[in-house]
Design an enzyme around this catalytic site. Sequence first.
Site, PDB file in Angstrom:
ATOM      1  N   GLY A  17      -1.780  -4.657 -10.545  1.00  0.00           N
ATOM      2  CA  GLY A  17      -3.131  -4.163 -10.757  1.00  0.00           C
ATOM      3  C   GLY A  17      -3.279  -2.685 -10.455  1.00  0.00           C
ATOM      4  O   GLY A  17      -2.432  -1.860 -10.822  1.00  0.00           O
ATOM      5  N   ASP A  58       1.910  -7.502   5.479  1.00  0.00           N
ATOM      6  CA  ASP A  58       0.639  -8.205   5.621  1.00  0.00           C
ATOM      7  C   ASP A  58      -0.282  -7.245   6.345  1.00  0.00           C
ATOM      8  O   ASP A  58      -0.102  -6.988   7.543  1.00  0.00           O
ATOM      9  CB  ASP A  58       0.839  -9.494   6.414  1.00  0.00           C
ATOM     10  N   ASN A  84      -4.961   0.320  -0.490  1.00  0.00           N
ATOM     11  CA  ASN A  84      -5.471  -0.331  -1.692  1.00  0.00           C
ATOM     12  C   ASN A  84      -5.597  -1.849  -1.547  1.00  0.00           C
ATOM     13  O   ASN A  84      -6.380  -2.476  -2.262  1.00  0.00           O
ATOM     14  CB  ASN A  84      -4.547  -0.008  -2.869  1.00  0.00           C
ATOM     15  N   TYR A 150     -17.522  -9.197   0.502  1.00  0.00           N
ATOM     16  CA  TYR A 150     -16.838  -8.108  -0.196  1.00  0.00           C
ATOM     17  C   TYR A 150     -17.650  -6.822  -0.102  1.00  0.00           C
ATOM     18  O   TYR A 150     -17.114  -5.752   0.211  1.00  0.00           O
ATOM     19  CB  TYR A 150     -16.614  -8.503  -1.653  1.00  0.00           C
ATOM     20  N   LYS A 154     -16.466  -3.317   1.914  1.00  0.00           N
ATOM     21  CA  LYS A 154     -16.281  -2.038   1.241  1.00  0.00           C
ATOM     22  C   LYS A 154     -17.239  -0.978   1.769  1.00  0.00           C
ATOM     23  O   LYS A 154     -16.871   0.201   1.881  1.00  0.00           O
ATOM     24  CB  LYS A 154     -16.449  -2.216  -0.268  1.00  0.00           C
ATOM     25  N   THR A 187      -8.018  -6.083 -13.938  1.00  0.00           N
ATOM     26  CA  THR A 187      -6.942  -6.427 -13.012  1.00  0.00           C
ATOM     27  C   THR A 187      -6.823  -7.944 -12.922  1.00  0.00           C
ATOM     28  O   THR A 187      -7.752  -8.669 -13.293  1.00  0.00           O
ATOM     29  CB  THR A 187      -7.216  -5.877 -11.606  1.00  0.00           C
ATOM     30  N   PRO A 188      -5.697  -8.454 -12.395  1.00  0.00           N
ATOM     31  CA  PRO A 188      -5.570  -9.898 -12.208  1.00  0.00           C
ATOM     32  C   PRO A 188      -6.680 -10.491 -11.339  1.00  0.00           C
ATOM     33  O   PRO A 188      -7.143 -11.604 -11.597  1.00  0.00           O
ATOM     34  CB  PRO A 188      -4.197 -10.035 -11.535  1.00  0.00           C
TER      35      PRO A 188
END
Length: 250
Positions: A17, A58, A84, A150, A154, A187-188
């Site tokens: 990605g 990880d 990222n 999420y 962020k 992206t995936p």
Amino acid sequence: MSALDGKRALVTGGAMGIGAAICARLAEDGAHVIVADVDRPAGLATAKAIGGAFVALDVTNEGVWTGLEADLAASGGLDILVNNAGVNPGPGPIEDMDFARWRTILSVNLDGAFLGCRMGVRLMKDRGGGAIVNIGSAAGVRAVAMMPGYSASKAGLHALTRSVAVHCGRSGYNIRCNAVLPGSVETPMVDTLRSASGDPAAARARTAALHPIGFVGAPTDIAGAVAWLVGPEARFVTGALFSVDGGLTV
């Protein structure tokens, strides 16, 4: 001579990605790129494709970061860090969200970036400077009702970016820290979210319509912004939240 000749760069979540696109672009610009990811087969494939190196990482594991810091210090240090790695398990109302899921999102998206920034500052200040780029999100600026974890992760990452930038500037470390805030990108991870909707084509059309530019981005769009931010032309840029979102947050 390329802009990043002789620079050592580490990209977390670099296997696929946006991360893989960033790795490819930094390598194209002359950097020696270390692809860091939990997905060993995909990470090794990306590293081989760009002539770089791979490290299993990880981002939620402090001990692994500590070992990586020691390895990098012993092998030549670090000039560029791109945080990222991230997860987005999908939409859902806050009243139905269990705490374990919340913690997973925050652990990867925010704790991982904190551990990366801490390592990056430690290594770069001893090297005379460097550049850190955190991959944020338009979701950390524009409210997304069904993605509380999420969005929160962020938004926190954006604040972390600015804090690191101000600290490094005032400390005279010559380390710049910025964030790139993508809108929807092919992206995936985004494909998985669309598939969960039951009608991926309709979901893609709805998403594109949210962006004033009229389409969703490609990983290379984000990679180009990152490459500029870590390069010499951005020497006066730090603490910036750099939107690459097709106008989504305008």
